[in-house]
Enzyme design. Sequence first.
Site, PDB file in Angstrom:
ATOM      1  N   VAL A 102      -6.647   1.282  -4.342  1.00 27.24           N
ATOM      2  CA  VAL A 102      -6.106   1.759  -3.072  1.00 27.24           C
ATOM      3  C   VAL A 102      -5.094   0.729  -2.612  1.00 27.24           C
ATOM      4  CG1 VAL A 102      -6.659   2.107  -0.628  1.00 27.24           C
ATOM      5  CG2 VAL A 102      -8.118   3.107  -2.371  1.00 27.24           C
ATOM      6  N   CYS A 103      -3.982   1.207  -2.090  1.00 24.94           N
ATOM      7  CA  CYS A 103      -2.967   0.359  -1.478  1.00 24.94           C
ATOM      8  C   CYS A 103      -2.529  -0.738  -2.442  1.00 24.94           C
ATOM      9  CB  CYS A 103      -3.482  -0.181  -0.146  1.00 24.94           C
ATOM     10  SG  CYS A 103      -2.175  -0.699   0.985  1.00 24.94           S
ATOM     11  N   THR A 104      -2.551  -1.990  -2.018  1.00 24.63           N
ATOM     12  CA  THR A 104      -2.056  -3.086  -2.849  1.00 24.63           C
ATOM     13  C   THR A 104      -3.028  -3.504  -3.952  1.00 24.63           C
ATOM     14  OG1 THR A 104      -2.819  -4.724  -1.253  1.00 24.63           O
ATOM     15  CG2 THR A 104      -0.515  -3.983  -1.065  1.00 24.63           C
ATOM     16  N   GLY A 105      -4.138  -2.817  -4.074  1.00 24.44           N
ATOM     17  CA  GLY A 105      -4.989  -3.031  -5.245  1.00 24.44           C
ATOM     18  C   GLY A 105      -4.213  -2.718  -6.519  1.00 24.44           C
ATOM     19  N   THR A 122       1.934   1.930  -3.871  1.00 23.51           N
ATOM     20  CA  THR A 122       1.245   0.917  -3.088  1.00 23.51           C
ATOM     21  C   THR A 122       1.715   1.040  -1.650  1.00 23.51           C
ATOM     22  OG1 THR A 122       0.666  -1.438  -3.011  1.00 23.51           O
ATOM     23  CG2 THR A 122       2.975  -0.907  -3.499  1.00 23.51           C
TER      24      THR A 122
END
Length: 131
Positions: A102-105, A122
């Site tokens: 999720v997101c910047t993962g 991202t």
Amino acid sequence: MKIGFILFDQLTALDFIGFYDGTTRLKTLGFKDDVTWDLCGLTKEVHDDRGITFKVNKVLPHLSEYDLIFVPGGTGTRILQYNAEFIDWLQTAKDVRYKVSVCTGSLLLGAAGFLTNRKATTHPNAFDLLQ
């Protein structure tokens, strides 16, 4: 299905909890009979970007033992994408069927080489880092 939730300092709790809550209910809701999970990390405890402490029950497990790994986002991803110990550990998931973020993962999945020739996204403020 065995799930490894990858936790690290400065993660965003919402990114983690949103996915954790839904997937850990798959068994009780009757969608999957064999759902198990571990909270995995480099240390026994991690702290999110607001001060919440999470207890990790598996420190540095070989991630190949999971069917799915999940990587949340957070400001900690900016440092970890260059942390050789963390990326080497994440790469033990190379044969894991499902790698989810999720997101910047996604920065961490990219740093581990899992996004080569794949579409990914991202947080808009991190587009340049993901490239």
